[in-house]
Write a protein that holds these residues in place. Structure first.
Motif, mmCIF file in Angstrom:
data_model
loop_
_atom_site.group_PDB
_atom_site.id
_atom_site.type_symbol
_atom_site.label_atom_id
_atom_site.label_comp_id
_atom_site.label_asym_id
_atom_site.label_seq_id
_atom_site.Cartn_x
_atom_site.Cartn_y
_atom_site.Cartn_z
ATOM 1 N N GLU A 1 0.308 5.835 0.600
ATOM 2 C CA GLU A 1 -0.705 6.974 0.737
ATOM 3 C C GLU A 1 -1.199 7.670 -0.545
ATOM 4 O O GLU A 1 -2.110 8.106 -0.834
ATOM 5 N N TRP B 1 -6.047 -2.264 5.674
ATOM 6 C CA TRP B 1 -4.646 -1.723 6.279
ATOM 7 C C TRP B 1 -5.153 -0.904 7.460
ATOM 8 O O TRP B 1 -4.352 -0.890 8.416
ATOM 9 N N GLY C 1 0.953 -1.303 -0.174
ATOM 10 C CA GLY C 1 0.020 0.017 -0.047
ATOM 11 C C GLY C 1 0.849 1.159 0.082
ATOM 12 O O GLY C 1 2.046 1.304 0.212
ATOM 13 N N ARG D 1 -0.624 4.377 5.456
ATOM 14 C CA ARG D 1 -0.649 3.386 4.727
ATOM 15 C C ARG D 1 1.067 3.417 4.040
ATOM 16 O O ARG D 1 1.530 2.495 3.054
ATOM 17 N N LYS E 1 -2.054 7.320 -4.277
ATOM 18 C CA LYS E 1 -2.713 6.123 -4.854
ATOM 19 C C LYS E 1 -2.017 5.896 -6.403
ATOM 20 O O LYS E 1 -1.796 7.139 -7.065
ATOM 21 N N ASP F 1 -8.131 -0.834 1.542
ATOM 22 C CA ASP F 1 -7.824 0.292 2.671
ATOM 23 C C ASP F 1 -8.231 0.045 3.876
ATOM 24 O O ASP F 1 -7.910 0.445 4.845
#
Length: 353
Positions: free
Chosen positions: A228, A256, A226, A266, A230, A253
């Motif tokens: 932050e 997470w 992951g 993330r 995208k 998400d």
């Protein structure tokens, strides 16, 4: 609604006040619910996962469950073929060891789930290999790095088995008879692929000592990473697109949020191997790595980026894309034609390094 009572000193007057019932803060697939008071409820209803109905009967595979961590009561399921292949001189051939970690976003599932069991049966029979399919503590009751720590314990346990195999005093007889400890592969799907990455880094950095066993390779099936920021493929699905509802970025998400330490983003090192606080990987030795990236996986861009970064560092990385497949296709239907091709790819990798 629950009540609590207040006692007013010597006057002997009691007053009842309503206490609000805990509310559901996170509901993950109806399997895990996190409540506002911090408690967690779990269901054993995994009907959200399509059941496996086409496992051939009478497969030449045997299995048993073994405790690898008595302190936490953690087990793994050990699989081997039922008969040995022999060399021309009549000696029994030892098999590579595939240490497998199941997916589930660090929050759900177990090696006991029939889908993971069926996948392990196919890997054992068609590679062939010794497969150790391990459970680990789940979040949010046990947030990361609990799962990574448990995976390290699995390798420490395996190291002990390798050290004992020559004397056979403390060694598991199945491993002593079948396992080639010089060819150990860490493997996993989704968050299990994430675990395989972290184990590879721990072995390469010297945090984990495997000797006399040897880490020969790493197999990551659609690894669950992951960040932050995208990537294009991680866009949320349209509200009316029910076909994307099962494995989309909204679910990932949420997992997470449940799995990472409270308050983490993330970009935490457990999620993002290239985050601002993640250790550099340039100087960490890696064994050969196989990464499977399904074409329709919402994480496909992140997976491809991960592979490209490792290649740029000079790591031996093989990235294989599976057209028309989604995240977790081997788990959802381990007996499908696509899953058979996946097993073939893994076999070529395991026996080619």
């Amino acid at each position: 609604m629950p009540f609590y009572m207040v006692y007013w000193g010597g006057r002997g007057v009691y007053e009842t006040t309503a206490r609000p019932a805990p509310q559901v803060v996170e509901d993950c697939l109806g399997i895990v619910q996190l409540l506002s008071d911090g408690t967690v409820t779990r269901s054993d209803d995994y009907s959200v996962v399509p059941p496996v109905c086409n496992v051939p009967p009478g497969l030449p595979v045997q299995w048993k469950d073994v405790v690898y961590d008595t302190g936490h009561g953690l087990r793994l399921r050990m699989y081997t073929p039922t008969s040995h292949v022999r060399t021309d001189s009549g000696e029994k051939k030892k098999l590579p060891v595939l240490v497998y970690f199941h997916g589930g976003g660090f929050c759900i599932a177990s090696f006991e789930l029939l889908n993971f069991h069926a996948g392990a049966l196919r890997l054992v029979g068609e590679l062939p290999a010794v497969v150790l399919s391990a459970d680990y503590r789940l979040a949010p009751e046990h947030r990361l790095p609990a799962a990574h720590e448990d995976a390290e314990t699995v390798l420490s346990w395996l190291r002990g088995q390798a050290a004992s195999s020559s004397s056979a005093a403390d060694a598991d007889p199945w491993l002593a008879a079948w396992a080639d400890f010089g060819r150990v592969f860490v493997c996993g799907d989704s968050c299990g692929g994430n675990i395989a990455h972290h184990l590879t880094v721990s072995c390469g950095s010297g945090k984990i000592a495997l000797d006399p066993a040897r880490l020969a390779g790493c197999v990551m099936l659609w690894p669950y990473f992951g960040g932050e920021e995208k990537m294009p493929s991680e866009a949320p699905p349209p509200a009316d697109n029910s076909s994307s509802a099962a494995m989309n970025i909204v679910l990932f998400d949420q997992m997470w949020r449940l799995a990472l330490p409270a308050g983490s983003t993330r970009d935490h090192p457990a999620a993002n191997p290239f985050g601002p606080e993640s250790p550099p990987l340039d100087g960490v030795p890696f064994p050969p790595v196989l990464i499977v990236d399904p074409e329709r996986d919402v994480l496909r861009d992140r997976i491809a980026d991960y592979a490209a970064r490792l290649k740029a560092m000079g790591k031996h990385v093989e990235l294989v894309k599976f057209e028309g497949q989604d995240h977790g296709f081997f788990v959802f239907d381990p007996m499908s034609e696509a899953s058979g091709e996946l097993v073939r790819v893994v076999r070529l990798f395991v026996y080619g390094v």
